[in-house]
Design a protein around this motif. Structure first.
Motif, short mmCIF file in Angstrom:
data_model
loop_
_atom_site.label_atom_id
_atom_site.label_comp_id
_atom_site.label_asym_id
_atom_site.label_seq_id
_atom_site.Cartn_x
_atom_site.Cartn_y
_atom_site.Cartn_z
N VAL A 149 0.86 -1.18 0.00
CA VAL A 149 0.00 0.00 0.00
C VAL A 149 0.90 1.24 0.00
O VAL A 149 1.82 1.34 0.81
N VAL A 150 0.68 2.14 -0.94
CA VAL A 150 1.52 3.35 -1.02
C VAL A 150 0.65 4.57 -1.29
O VAL A 150 -0.41 4.47 -1.90
N THR A 195 -4.55 6.60 -8.28
CA THR A 195 -4.93 5.61 -7.28
C THR A 195 -5.54 4.38 -7.96
O THR A 195 -5.96 4.44 -9.11
N GLY A 196 -5.52 3.27 -7.22
CA GLY A 196 -6.08 2.04 -7.77
C GLY A 196 -5.22 0.86 -7.35
O GLY A 196 -4.21 1.03 -6.67
N VAL A 217 -0.02 -3.73 -5.97
CA VAL A 217 0.32 -2.41 -5.45
C VAL A 217 -0.99 -1.65 -5.36
O VAL A 217 -1.71 -1.53 -6.36
N ARG A 218 -1.32 -1.21 -4.14
CA ARG A 218 -2.56 -0.44 -3.99
C ARG A 218 -2.19 1.00 -3.68
O ARG A 218 -1.58 1.30 -2.65
N GLY A 235 -9.23 -1.41 3.97
CA GLY A 235 -9.47 -2.54 3.04
C GLY A 235 -8.23 -3.30 2.66
O GLY A 235 -8.17 -3.87 1.59
N ALA A 236 -7.20 -3.27 3.53
CA ALA A 236 -5.96 -3.95 3.19
C ALA A 236 -6.17 -5.46 3.10
O ALA A 236 -6.90 -6.04 3.88
#
Ligand SMILES: [Cu+2]
Length: 242
Positions: A149-150, A195-196, A217-218, A235-236
């Protein structure tokens, strides 16, 4: 009448082909990938112009100098202007493409002092993502695709390592790939601009379960990222712990 139309349509179709095929490369989701994409396009157009020129000259000379009798056409030898032209023009083109490449490389390989550092370790057969500042980590395993997540629009410094054999870090939409080599740390910066969730994978055959080496990659907003850091929510997916 139909033949005429077809004749007219053929060159138009040929001209339309390069831009259509160029559409095969997706627009990148990182600032660095966008630089690569622009360089790709410039190379593609340069190649299209050279191809068009060479193919037209070949077709023209086949028609113009087709055999009509047993006489040889006029032979040209030692034409200084012609020889200078086909030496200097390709040379200038190579210099131009060299400059385009260097400029794109400078963008791709830049440093970012304000970057968020993520230590990425590839292992047989998944990935570990450790966030240097917070110590937070995400580890994948069998049947568990990990997620990095970034935050969007912030440079991410990735320190890529391997725990065993050679792997490769590849997120297709970044148009960028780097190998994870045992005993070496490969560093690169990615700044995601949208984002996405974007799929990534290992692209170096590394053993039996190589095909399971997937990750995502989120890319999220700064606030969602902070929330994810503190709560592990937003929502990880993937197994996450601190
Ligand atoms: Cu691998």
């Amino acid at each position: 009448m139909k033949v005429k139309t077809a004749r007219r349509a053929a060159p138009a179709a040929l001209l339309a082909l390069p831009p259509l095929l160029a559409g095969c490369a997706p627009e990148s989701i990182t600032a660095e990938g966008q630089a690569i994409y622009r360089a790709y396009n410039i190379f593609m157009w340069a190649a299209a112009v050279v191809f068009g020129l060479v193919a037209s000259l070949v077709v023209w000379s086949v028609i113009r100098y087709r055999r009509r009798d047993d006489e040889l056409p006029r032979q040209v030898e030692g034409h200084n202007l012609l020889e200078l032209t086909w030496t200097v023009l390709p040379f200038l083109l190579v210099i131009f493409l060299f400059v385009v490449t260097i400029r794109a490389q400078n963008t791709v390989l830049h440093n970012a002092p304000d970057a968020l550092t993520v230590n990425v370790t590839a292992f047989q057969w998944s990935w570990r993502f450790v966030y240097e500042d917070s110590g937070r980590q995400v580890v994948g395993g069998p049947g568990n695709v990990p997620e990095m997540v970034v935050p969007v629009n912030q440079p991410i410094l990735i320190k890529l390592r391997s725990a065993d054999v050679v792997h490769a870090f590849y997120v297709p939409r970044t148009l960028f790939k780097r190998q994870a080599i045992p005993g070496t740390t490969n560093e690169f910066v990615l700044r995601f601009t949208q984002t996405g969730t974007f799929p990534g994978q290992c692209t170096q055959f590394c053993g039996l379960a190589h095909s399971d080496m997937l990750f995502n990659v989120r890319v999220v907003s700064q606030s969602s990222y902070q929330q994810w850091l503190s709560t592990g929510q937003a929502g990880a997916s993937g197994s996450a712990g601190t």
